[in-house]
Scaffold this motif. Sequence first.
Motif, PDB file in Angstrom:
ATOM      1  N   ILE A 350       0.871  -1.175   0.000  1.00 28.55           N
ATOM      2  CA  ILE A 350       0.000   0.000   0.000  1.00 28.55           C
ATOM      3  C   ILE A 350       0.912   1.230   0.000  1.00 28.55           C
ATOM      4  CG2 ILE A 350      -1.884   1.195   1.164  1.00 28.55           C
ATOM      5  CD1 ILE A 350      -2.585  -1.434   2.544  1.00 28.55           C
ATOM      6  N   PRO A 351       1.080   1.893  -1.146  1.00 25.00           N
ATOM      7  CA  PRO A 351       2.076   2.974  -1.252  1.00 25.00           C
ATOM      8  C   PRO A 351       1.922   4.074  -0.208  1.00 25.00           C
ATOM      9  CG  PRO A 351       1.281   2.348  -3.429  1.00 25.00           C
ATOM     10  CD  PRO A 351       0.440   1.602  -2.442  1.00 25.00           C
ATOM     11  N   ALA A 352       0.699   4.501   0.081  1.00 21.85           N
ATOM     12  CA  ALA A 352       0.517   5.580   1.054  1.00 21.85           C
ATOM     13  C   ALA A 352       1.014   5.167   2.439  1.00 21.85           C
ATOM     14  CB  ALA A 352      -0.959   5.969   1.125  1.00 21.85           C
ATOM     15  N   TRP A 353       0.836   3.904   2.779  1.00 22.03           N
ATOM     16  CA  TRP A 353       1.332   3.395   4.065  1.00 22.03           C
ATOM     17  C   TRP A 353       2.848   3.342   4.063  1.00 22.03           C
ATOM     18  CZ3 TRP A 353       1.902   2.423   8.845  1.00 22.03           C
ATOM     19  CH2 TRP A 353       2.619   1.321   9.317  1.00 22.03           C
ATOM     20  N   GLU A 354       3.433   2.857   2.965  1.00 24.56           N
ATOM     21  CA  GLU A 354       4.893   2.773   2.891  1.00 24.56           C
ATOM     22  C   GLU A 354       5.526   4.155   3.044  1.00 24.56           C
ATOM     23  OE1 GLU A 354       6.531   0.058   2.805  1.00 24.56           O
ATOM     24  OE2 GLU A 354       4.916  -1.359   2.460  1.00 24.56           O
ATOM     25  N   MET A 355       4.837   5.173   2.541  1.00 24.84           N
ATOM     26  CA  MET A 355       5.414   6.516   2.585  1.00 24.84           C
ATOM     27  C   MET A 355       5.446   7.088   3.995  1.00 24.84           C
ATOM     28  SD  MET A 355       4.412   9.859   0.297  1.00 24.84           S
ATOM     29  CE  MET A 355       5.097   9.093  -1.162  1.00 24.84           C
ATOM     30  N   ILE A 356       4.443   6.795   4.817  1.00 22.69           N
ATOM     31  CA  ILE A 356       4.386   7.417   6.155  1.00 22.69           C
ATOM     32  C   ILE A 356       4.719   6.440   7.275  1.00 22.69           C
ATOM     33  CG2 ILE A 356       2.735   9.160   5.425  1.00 22.69           C
ATOM     34  CD1 ILE A 356       1.546   6.283   7.567  1.00 22.69           C
ATOM     35  N   ARG A 357       5.133   5.235   6.916  1.00 24.45           N
ATOM     36  CA  ARG A 357       5.326   4.164   7.897  1.00 24.45           C
ATOM     37  C   ARG A 357       6.229   4.560   9.053  1.00 24.45           C
ATOM     38  NH1 ARG A 357       6.436  -1.928   5.843  1.00 24.45           N
ATOM     39  NH2 ARG A 357       6.064  -3.016   7.805  1.00 24.45           N
ATOM     40  N   TYR A 358       7.300   5.277   8.743  1.00 24.68           N
ATOM     41  CA  TYR A 358       8.254   5.661   9.785  1.00 24.68           C
ATOM     42  C   TYR A 358       8.248   7.172  10.022  1.00 24.68           C
ATOM     43  CZ  TYR A 358       9.963   1.027   8.511  1.00 24.68           C
ATOM     44  OH  TYR A 358      10.055  -0.317   8.231  1.00 24.68           O
ATOM     45  N   SER A 359       7.139   7.823   9.719  1.00 25.07           N
ATOM     46  CA  SER A 359       7.061   9.267   9.909  1.00 25.07           C
ATOM     47  C   SER A 359       6.176   9.592  11.096  1.00 25.07           C
ATOM     48  CB  SER A 359       6.522   9.948   8.646  1.00 25.07           C
ATOM     49  OG  SER A 359       5.162   9.610   8.439  1.00 25.07           O
ATOM     50  N   VAL A 360       6.323  10.803  11.624  1.00 26.41           N
ATOM     51  CA  VAL A 360       5.564  11.248  12.787  1.00 26.41           C
ATOM     52  C   VAL A 360       4.964  12.613  12.475  1.00 26.41           C
ATOM     53  CG1 VAL A 360       5.655  11.855  15.229  1.00 26.41           C
ATOM     54  CG2 VAL A 360       7.099  10.007  14.353  1.00 26.41           C
ATOM     55  N   ASN A 361       3.653  12.718  12.674  1.00 29.67           N
ATOM     56  CA  ASN A 361       2.950  13.978  12.466  1.00 29.67           C
ATOM     57  C   ASN A 361       3.042  14.802  13.742  1.00 29.67           C
ATOM     58  OD1 ASN A 361       1.195  16.015  11.694  1.00 29.67           O
ATOM     59  ND2 ASN A 361      -0.245  14.632  10.722  1.00 29.67           N
ATOM     60  N   ILE A 362       3.636  15.994  13.652  1.00 23.20           N
ATOM     61  CA  ILE A 362       3.869  16.785  14.863  1.00 23.20           C
ATOM     62  C   ILE A 362       2.919  17.968  15.003  1.00 23.20           C
ATOM     63  CG2 ILE A 362       6.291  16.101  14.893  1.00 23.20           C
ATOM     64  CD1 ILE A 362       7.005  18.890  13.870  1.00 23.20           C
ATOM     65  N   MET A 363       2.170  18.312  13.926  1.00 26.09           N
ATOM     66  CA  MET A 363       1.294  19.481  13.996  1.00 26.09           C
ATOM     67  C   MET A 363       0.238  19.415  12.910  1.00 26.09           C
ATOM     68  SD  MET A 363       2.538  21.083  11.098  1.00 26.09           S
ATOM     69  CE  MET A 363       1.981  22.765  11.185  1.00 26.09           C
ATOM     70  N   ARG A 364      -0.723  20.323  13.000  1.00 21.22           N
ATOM     71  CA  ARG A 364      -1.783  20.488  12.006  1.00 21.22           C
ATOM     72  C   ARG A 364      -1.912  21.952  11.632  1.00 21.22           C
ATOM     73  NH1 ARG A 364      -7.148  17.737  14.544  1.00 21.22           N
ATOM     74  NH2 ARG A 364      -6.462  15.566  14.619  1.00 21.22           N
TER      75      ARG A 364
END
Length: 732
Positions: A350-364
């Motif tokens: 699932i490309p979208a999952w692979e892209m954010i798998r090791y990322s962290v959202n810190i703000m909105r």
Amino acid sequence: MSRAEMDKLGWDSCDIILITGDAYIDHPSFGMALVGRLLEAQGYRVGIISQPDWTSVEPFRALGKPNLYWGITAGNMDSMVNRYTADRKIRSDDAYTPNAEPNKRPDRAVTVYCQRAREAFPGVPVIAGSIEASLRRIAHYDYWSDKVRRSVLFESKADLVIFGNAERALVDVTRRIAAGENIKSIRDLRGTAFLVPHGWLPDEEWTVHNSTRVDVPGRIDAQPNPYAMALEDPKQCALDNAQPEPEVKPIVIMTREQRQAAAREKAQKTVVRLPSFETVSEDPVMYAHASRVFHLESNPGNARALVQQHGDRDVWLNPPPLPLAMDEMDGVYDLQYARAPHPSYGKAHIPAWEMIRYSVNIMRGCFGGCTFCSITEHEGRIIQSRSEPSILREIELIRDTTKNFAGTITDLGGPTANMYRLACKDKKIEETCRRLSCVYPTICSNLGTDHSKLISLYRKARAIPGIKKILIGSGLRYDLAVRSPEYVKELVTHHVGGLLKIAPEHTEEGTLSKMMKPGIGAYDEFKALFDKYSREAGKKQYLIPYFIAAHPGSTDEDMLNLALWLKKNNFHLDQVQTFTPTPMAMATTMYHSAKNPLHKVTEDSEEVLTAKSGKTRKLHKAFLRYYDPENWPVLREGLKRMGRGDLIGNGERHLVPPAGSEQEVAPQRGERRPPVAPRSEAPKGRVIEVATRRNGRGGERRSEPAPFMAPPSKAKAGILSTIKSKPKAGRK
């Protein structure tokens, strides 16, 4: 996801059933998982139906009848943007689907899903949300049908639309429905839209501010005749004399704070009436006027309710939701996510999952206000940040629970990488501000630009044991970054994996003013710092600049000047995009109406020229890839039409070679010509290459999966690890 899972949990029914157009990935970067875990934490039983077959009603009955309501979303993207290119061609893949398989969601998915859900179990309330519903909550120009469409409330028949940061409204509406309140009576929640009879008001204290016309004349008082004689009728005189003396009210002198408080109190009981759907669908000028009024009412601190007539009913929009406080943000992101795709997908890629798998959202949120972007309309312009401990805990969770984690966090970011904890210096000023952007035309003097909290976060994150590298993958707002050279040094020295994404978008002032983007001088200033600190760190690193072709206000000459700038700076762009008019964006208003909603709109106000024909849009995109032999015929024709045939030739001052040059770079054995020039034919300078991602193979589905609570299984390298930068040889 299935009855088998419900049985294992001992559920006979679900309180809420959520339907999404994406694959179900239990990760806070995916709205469906965030909503599901939030409601679960409130004690509700939540079922999820992912990418149902919309051609039949049966998939919508898979989990039975929900006790409270349906929650409908198209997914993390608008379904039309997800499925179609800027040229209205169907995409060959879908990043949010297992194995990137296309055609797993319908066009206008929110509308289709809402209708099917209501068909499956009539009488159950239907609530729509996510970006597709949020950006279509009023009458809007739809690029794919090339017309103004009604609010999604009419087309979907949803009872309620929740827009923006939905957590508070979602929890409140769920509690009230669970307590037995009829959804038709829930009319006081911020961040919600619904249908009401035309002329409806919450109570008699409300007033209507009429904004259905561009020019509203003031009151005209009758001028007294100075030669008029006194009344001679004694009866009339007696009546006049019998009238009571007029009441005299004393003049009250109010302080500024008192006046502001009175204005806020009045605004809370005032609704702004926009031009009707019937008007804006036929009159582009009124569409632009409505767009301007809508965007001026976007600050939750001072926004008023909006109402727009559609036939015999009104679409009522309550003011936007208040931003989440830091502890509220932490509470949302600290929920118990499995942080993985649902086990039923097996080993599917699932490309979208692979892209954010090791990322962290810190703000909105984003206070940039770029006119082509809808983040501000959806998430708001007030930044909502998580605390340092919450972010660091998530990094440790990735390290401890993700199998095969190699030690690299691929992103600490959000809509913009470096807006973390930036805010207005004065809360009172923030609540009264009506600017469309905090950074255009200049950075507001009231905006805090101190990056020290972000620097501290970076340092603490990379000091976590087991973390080898923290990369920044989100786009950078470089005009803010240059206000903090210390941040640029920290970023360049420790957090760039060879390439850094930034988005000048254009070089010409006329186009940039329609984008609300800074001049190219800000890019030059940032590049100087980037190159300086890269040299000091002993690293060869490059910027990836993003540009938009065919943006409203961009002429053929503007695109030519951009191409000449690219050649002068030795840029070969692999990733280019043509402007796509998305619902509710101000640039979309320019595209449709040819008016500029950044200023007052009238019949005679500024006209915005826009490339709309396929031929012109193709030329504008070709300018961004001037070095590609496939674009040379288009560029030659365009240059001759513009009277710039002097730019055709083989010299350094020329943009494209003369006719016949394509054969010189074509393969000798009759193979199909490659999409870019061979290395030996490339102009001098660096060339940025982005390696293509491979599609994985799908695994078998489990017949009776266990409840989805396990940590993720195998982990693959993040998408940034596939990006490589190589200098290409110069022209001999």
